[in-house]
Design an enzyme around this catalytic site. Structure first.
Site, PDB file in Angstrom:
ATOM      1  N   ASN A   1       2.217 109.227  62.560  1.00  0.00           N
ATOM      2  CA  ASN A   1       2.363 107.917  63.199  1.00  0.00           C
ATOM      3  C   ASN A   1       1.267 106.939  62.788  1.00  0.00           C
ATOM      4  O   ASN A   1       1.519 105.734  62.759  1.00  0.00           O
ATOM      5  CB  ASN A   1       2.357 108.109  64.724  1.00  0.00           C
ATOM      6  CG  ASN A   1       2.089 106.811  65.449  1.00  0.00           C
ATOM      7  OD1 ASN A   1       2.972 105.963  65.568  1.00  0.00           O
ATOM      8  ND2 ASN A   1       0.853 106.609  65.909  1.00  0.00           N
TER       9      ASN A   1
ATOM     10  N   ASP B   1     -10.586 110.605  60.316  1.00  0.00           N
ATOM     11  CA  ASP B   1      -9.915 109.553  59.543  1.00  0.00           C
ATOM     12  C   ASP B   1      -9.007 110.255  58.525  1.00  0.00           C
ATOM     13  O   ASP B   1      -9.506 110.958  57.634  1.00  0.00           O
ATOM     14  CB  ASP B   1     -10.984 108.699  58.841  1.00  0.00           C
ATOM     15  CG  ASP B   1     -10.375 107.580  58.026  1.00  0.00           C
ATOM     16  OD1 ASP B   1      -9.175 107.674  57.670  1.00  0.00           O
ATOM     17  OD2 ASP B   1     -11.091 106.606  57.739  1.00  0.00           O
TER      18      ASP B   1
ATOM     19  N   THR C   1       4.333  95.705  71.143  1.00  0.00           N
ATOM     20  CA  THR C   1       3.023  96.377  71.106  1.00  0.00           C
ATOM     21  C   THR C   1       1.947  95.295  70.946  1.00  0.00           C
ATOM     22  O   THR C   1       2.264  94.110  70.776  1.00  0.00           O
ATOM     23  CB  THR C   1       2.919  97.317  69.883  1.00  0.00           C
ATOM     24  OG1 THR C   1       3.140  96.538  68.710  1.00  0.00           O
ATOM     25  CG2 THR C   1       3.910  98.450  69.945  1.00  0.00           C
TER      26      THR C   1
ATOM     27  N   TYR D   1       2.251  97.067  52.804  1.00  0.00           N
ATOM     28  CA  TYR D   1       2.806  97.799  53.957  1.00  0.00           C
ATOM     29  C   TYR D   1       4.240  98.260  53.641  1.00  0.00           C
ATOM     30  O   TYR D   1       4.605  99.420  53.856  1.00  0.00           O
ATOM     31  CB  TYR D   1       2.784  96.868  55.164  1.00  0.00           C
ATOM     32  CG  TYR D   1       3.249  97.468  56.470  1.00  0.00           C
ATOM     33  CD1 TYR D   1       2.450  98.355  57.188  1.00  0.00           C
ATOM     34  CD2 TYR D   1       4.494  97.131  57.012  1.00  0.00           C
ATOM     35  CE1 TYR D   1       2.862  98.883  58.406  1.00  0.00           C
ATOM     36  CE2 TYR D   1       4.917  97.652  58.224  1.00  0.00           C
ATOM     37  CZ  TYR D   1       4.099  98.527  58.922  1.00  0.00           C
ATOM     38  OH  TYR D   1       4.523  99.046  60.120  1.00  0.00           O
TER      39      TYR D   1
ATOM     40  N   GLY E   1      -0.949 104.296  61.282  1.00  0.00           N
ATOM     41  CA  GLY E   1      -0.595 103.321  60.252  1.00  0.00           C
ATOM     42  C   GLY E   1      -1.409 102.060  60.455  1.00  0.00           C
ATOM     43  O   GLY E   1      -1.870 101.777  61.559  1.00  0.00           O
TER      44      GLY E   1
ATOM     45  N   ARG F   1      -3.351 105.105  71.117  1.00  0.00           N
ATOM     46  CA  ARG F   1      -2.807 103.876  71.719  1.00  0.00           C
ATOM     47  C   ARG F   1      -1.422 103.567  71.127  1.00  0.00           C
ATOM     48  O   ARG F   1      -0.953 104.270  70.228  1.00  0.00           O
ATOM     49  CB  ARG F   1      -3.740 102.700  71.461  1.00  0.00           C
ATOM     50  CG  ARG F   1      -3.812 102.341  69.993  1.00  0.00           C
ATOM     51  CD  ARG F   1      -4.627 101.099  69.759  1.00  0.00           C
ATOM     52  NE  ARG F   1      -4.299 100.524  68.469  1.00  0.00           N
ATOM     53  CZ  ARG F   1      -5.115  99.785  67.746  1.00  0.00           C
ATOM     54  NH1 ARG F   1      -6.309  99.503  68.193  1.00  0.00           N
ATOM     55  NH2 ARG F   1      -4.733  99.286  66.585  1.00  0.00           N
ATOM     56  N   GLY F   2      -0.811 102.524  71.650  1.00  0.00           N
ATOM     57  CA  GLY F   2       0.433 101.987  71.092  1.00  0.00           C
ATOM     58  C   GLY F   2       1.560 103.018  71.032  1.00  0.00           C
ATOM     59  O   GLY F   2       1.744 103.840  71.929  1.00  0.00           O
ATOM     60  N   ILE F   3       2.284 102.965  69.929  1.00  0.00           N
ATOM     61  CA  ILE F   3       3.457 103.838  69.768  1.00  0.00           C
ATOM     62  C   ILE F   3       3.032 105.313  69.743  1.00  0.00           C
ATOM     63  O   ILE F   3       3.699 106.174  70.319  1.00  0.00           O
ATOM     64  CB  ILE F   3       4.223 103.446  68.476  1.00  0.00           C
ATOM     65  CG1 ILE F   3       4.837 102.049  68.648  1.00  0.00           C
ATOM     66  CG2 ILE F   3       5.292 104.469  68.137  1.00  0.00           C
ATOM     67  CD1 ILE F   3       5.479 101.471  67.396  1.00  0.00           C
TER      68      ILE F   3
ATOM     69  N   ASN G   1       9.107  92.340  53.395  1.00  0.00           N
ATOM     70  CA  ASN G   1       8.617  91.278  54.273  1.00  0.00           C
ATOM     71  C   ASN G   1       7.536  90.504  53.538  1.00  0.00           C
ATOM     72  O   ASN G   1       6.582  91.109  53.036  1.00  0.00           O
ATOM     73  CB  ASN G   1       8.050  91.915  55.557  1.00  0.00           C
ATOM     74  CG  ASN G   1       8.003  90.932  56.696  1.00  0.00           C
ATOM     75  OD1 ASN G   1       8.516  89.810  56.585  1.00  0.00           O
ATOM     76  ND2 ASN G   1       7.389  91.325  57.777  1.00  0.00           N
TER      77      ASN G   1
HETATM   78  N1  LIG Z   1       4.567  97.927  66.418  1.00  0.00           N
HETATM   79  C1  LIG Z   1       5.685  97.770  65.722  1.00  0.00           C
HETATM   80  O1  LIG Z   1       6.490  96.884  65.998  1.00  0.00           O
HETATM   81  C2  LIG Z   1       5.972  98.707  64.557  1.00  0.00           C
HETATM   82  C3  LIG Z   1       7.118  98.460  63.801  1.00  0.00           C
HETATM   83  C4  LIG Z   1       7.414  99.298  62.740  1.00  0.00           C
HETATM   84  C5  LIG Z   1       6.593 100.386  62.449  1.00  0.00           C
HETATM   85  N2  LIG Z   1       5.477 100.600  63.188  1.00  0.00           N
HETATM   86  C6  LIG Z   1       4.645 101.772  62.811  1.00  0.00           C
HETATM   87  O2  LIG Z   1       4.435 102.597  63.953  1.00  0.00           O
HETATM   88  C7  LIG Z   1       3.146 103.217  63.871  1.00  0.00           C
HETATM   89  C8  LIG Z   1       2.339 102.916  65.128  1.00  0.00           C
HETATM   90  O3  LIG Z   1       2.239 101.506  65.266  1.00  0.00           O
HETATM   91  P1  LIG Z   1       1.476 100.788  66.477  1.00  0.00           P
HETATM   92  O4  LIG Z   1       2.093  99.459  66.636  1.00  0.00           O
HETATM   93  O5  LIG Z   1       1.375 101.686  67.621  1.00  0.00           O
HETATM   94  O6  LIG Z   1       0.032 100.575  65.781  1.00  0.00           O
HETATM   95  P2  LIG Z   1      -1.434 100.619  66.447  1.00  0.00           P
HETATM   96  O7  LIG Z   1      -2.319  99.871  65.484  1.00  0.00           O
HETATM   97  O8  LIG Z   1      -1.422 100.200  67.864  1.00  0.00           O
HETATM   98  O9  LIG Z   1      -1.786 102.179  66.384  1.00  0.00           O
HETATM   99  C9  LIG Z   1      -2.033 102.866  65.174  1.00  0.00           C
HETATM  100  C10 LIG Z   1      -2.972 104.020  65.471  1.00  0.00           C
HETATM  101  O10 LIG Z   1      -3.259 104.673  64.228  1.00  0.00           O
HETATM  102  C11 LIG Z   1      -4.657 104.918  64.178  1.00  0.00           C
HETATM  103  N3  LIG Z   1      -5.121 104.989  62.797  1.00  0.00           N
HETATM  104  C12 LIG Z   1      -5.185 103.979  61.894  1.00  0.00           C
HETATM  105  N4  LIG Z   1      -5.754 104.412  60.764  1.00  0.00           N
HETATM  106  C13 LIG Z   1      -6.029 105.728  60.932  1.00  0.00           C
HETATM  107  C14 LIG Z   1      -6.657 106.705  60.110  1.00  0.00           C
HETATM  108  N5  LIG Z   1      -7.089 106.404  58.890  1.00  0.00           N
HETATM  109  N6  LIG Z   1      -6.815 107.957  60.601  1.00  0.00           N
HETATM  110  C15 LIG Z   1      -6.387 108.270  61.857  1.00  0.00           C
HETATM  111  N7  LIG Z   1      -5.799 107.362  62.689  1.00  0.00           N
HETATM  112  C16 LIG Z   1      -5.638 106.105  62.224  1.00  0.00           C
HETATM  113  C17 LIG Z   1      -5.261 103.731  64.896  1.00  0.00           C
HETATM  114  O11 LIG Z   1      -6.612 103.962  65.296  1.00  0.00           O
HETATM  115  C18 LIG Z   1      -4.311 103.539  66.056  1.00  0.00           C
HETATM  116  O12 LIG Z   1      -4.664 104.321  67.157  1.00  0.00           O
HETATM  117  C19 LIG Z   1       2.495 102.689  62.604  1.00  0.00           C
HETATM  118  O13 LIG Z   1       2.708 103.603  61.542  1.00  0.00           O
HETATM  119  C20 LIG Z   1       3.254 101.405  62.348  1.00  0.00           C
HETATM  120  O14 LIG Z   1       3.231 101.041  60.990  1.00  0.00           O
HETATM  121  C21 LIG Z   1       5.148  99.792  64.230  1.00  0.00           C
END
Ligand SMILES: NC(=O)c1ccc[n+]([C@@H]2O[C@H](COP(=O)([O-])OP(=O)(O)OC[C@H]3O[C@@H](n4cnc5c(N)ncnc54)[C@H](O)[C@@H]3O)[C@@H](O)[C@H]2O)c1
Length: 469
Positions: A310, A284, A410, A375, A312, A240-242, A369
């Site tokens: 990715n 995981d 997101t 984080y 996180g 999902r997401g990014i 932050n």
């Molecule tokens: N959304 C933002 O504005 C933003 C800004 C800066 C950085 N980020 C970084 O971008 C990345 C993606 O962010 P997002 O907003 O899509 O987050 P999200 O929570 O929507 O997606 C993160 C994905 O990582 C997976 N995940 C988490 N823990 C895991 C593990 N232990 N093993 C395997 N998979 C695991 C989750 O299940 C999820 O599918 C992250 O690293 C986040 O820190 C996001």
């Protein structure tokens, strides 16, 4: 979550009101569409004295099929472009500005005395207002630390301040960057221009991009429509997401994917993988045996061409209120897992020559932050990781880089309270949040041979966010 202010500000009444009240005006950014040219419209070329890059520039723009115009600072460009089989003419004659252009590119490599920088001032002064909506401004320069005189280094460093200011002034969705190209790394220019001039870099602005000697083979036969064809890449957190967006863009660019996520995300992960013809892996990454399981899978598949770290998580609390588990969980997933996975893959020799590793950092890791100490530690740690490992990767003809997203639309940012979300969205030169696809495009570029000269760097995808700028 839709940005309703962006739609309002671009309505007739909204445009009138925002300009009367002096409110920020976000412009809809142009995004990449397959089979469209790198950019639509002409590029205005300018140059200072002793410019060094006109020849690589002419070969790059002719390969990209881009039409150019010559600024008064470089009238010889017309003949050079014509000899490469490109149409080109003078942009203006005398003081009257010429036609609207899609981008400005200025070769500032030779600016070695402070007074010579006036040629760049004149170029920008005359042409900046002629750049179209969602246009581009690129300054080409040299890394200051390799300049042969103190004054040359001074002027090349000074360009950074100018570029960041122009990025703040340009508005109208225009992105501005400074490219620092090392001598001998000219073959990397085209790959960088294809990203920085195109809508792929819609939400990247105010950045310094360093192009060094290419770590992998040069790319004479690269299919620019599918620059990742023939490459197999792992994307963690891809359900999902990014991460999902990264997987989509990598697949669009021709990559074969392994999409990984936690077992709880299996239903969503299976759907993403099926849509993209990818292999799904439920794991995981923080589990102790995960790195060796990942390396075994890579070997079983004949080795991989890269990894996108990715996955996180956030577990926000101020340090005084944070329970130790929250610290440990975030550090384990966001930082320890990428370190261990890289180690396992390198030790097993499961990454091929030319492999590219990209880590998802964050502007929280750059600026810090409140409430995100764990984080920010993990995301700053990833910057340390790519900087610390760059040399070791280069020795194996591989690269490792980080992308630091700013405010991205997101589910994570949709959950932020309204007032804080609005502030986060507007505190950047684009006056809007980025889309997951903006991060994905930057990752795809860094994961491809087109970014072969980029190693150990952090590319912010933040619309020139004020945080940590
Ligand atoms: N959304 C933002 O504005 C933003 C800004 C800066 C950085 N980020 C970084 O971008 C990345 C993606 O962010 P997002 O907003 O899509 O987050 P999200 O929570 O929507 O997606 C993160 C994905 O990582 C997976 N995940 C988490 N823990 C895991 C593990 N232990 N093993 C395997 N998979 C695991 C989750 O299940 C999820 O599918 C992250 O690293 C986040 O820190 C996001």
């Amino acid at each position: 979550m839709p940005d309703s202010y962006l739609s309002f500000a671009n309505s007739r009444f909204g445009a009138f009101l925002t300009s009367k009240l002096g409110l920020p005006r976000p412009y809809p950014l142009q995004r990449f569409r397959s089979h469209k040219p790198v950019l639509e419209g002409e590029v205005l070329i300018g140059a200072g004295p002793q410019h060094a890059l006109l020849h690589p520039l002419v070969s790059a723009v002719s390969s990209m099929n881009v039409n150019t115009l010559a600024h008064d600072s470089v009238p010889q460009w017309v003949a050079l472009a014509n000899s490469a089989g490109m149409m080109s003419g003078r942009w203006s004659v005398g003081d009257a500005p010429g036609t609207r252009v899609a981008a400005l590119v200025f070769d500032a490599t030779g600016l070695s005395r402070v007074e010579e920088a006036e040629s760049l001032f004149r170029f920008l002064h005359q042409s900046l207002r002629s750049v179209r909506l969602s246009g581009r401004v690129l300054l080409l320069s040299r890394p200051p630390e390799v300049c042969d005189s103190a004054e040359h280094a001074t002027v090349q460093r000074a360009l950074e301040g100018l570029m960041r200011s122009v990025a703040k002034e340009a508005r109208r969705g225009i992105a501005v960057q400074l490219v620092q190209l090392a001598e001998g790394a000219e073959s990397t220019l085209e790959g960088a221009l294809r990203f920085l001039l195109s809508p792929r870099s819609a939400y990247v602005s105010g950045q310094v991009i360093r192009l060094g000697m290419p770590q992998a083979q040069a790319f004479p036969d690269l299919d620019w429509q599918r620059p990742l064809a023939g490459r197999t890449l792992l994307v963690t957190g891809a359900s999902r997401g990014i991460g999902e967006s990264i997987a989509e863009v990598l697949a669009r660019d021709g990559a074969q994917l392994v999409c990984l996520d936690v077992p709880q995300a299996e239903p969503a992960l299976t759907k993403v993988a099926a849509r993209l013809g990818a292999r799904a892996v439920s794991l995981d990454i923080a589990e102790p045996q995960a790195p060796s399981a990942i390396a075994d899978l890579a070997l079983e598949m004949g080795g991989w061409d890269g990894v996108i770290h990715n996955a996180g998580i956030t577990r926000d609390r101020t340090i005084a209120r944070m329970r130790p588990e929250r610290w440990q969980q975030v550090v384990a997933v966001n930082l320890q897992a990428p370190i261990r996975i890289n180690e396992a893959l390198l030790n097993a020799q499961a990454l091929k020559s030319g492999a590219t590793v990209v880590c998802l950092s964050s502007i929280s890791g750059i600026a810090g932050n409140a409430g995100q100490g764990n984080y920010a530690f993990s995301k700053a740690g990833l910057i340390g990781l790519v900087q610390g490992q760059a040399q070791a990767f280069a020795q194996r003809s591989m690269t490792i880089n980080a992308v630091a997203p700013g405010f991205i639309e997101t589910t994570m940012t949709a959950a932020i309270p309204f007032a804080i979300r609005e502030a986060g969205r507007r505190m950047n030169s684009m006056s809007q949040g980025g889309q997951p696809v903006d991060v994905a495009e930057a990752v795809a570029w860094l994961a491809s041979p087109a970014a072969a000269g980029v190693n150990g760097q952090v590319l912010r995808v933040c619309g020139q966010n004020l945080l940590g700028a």
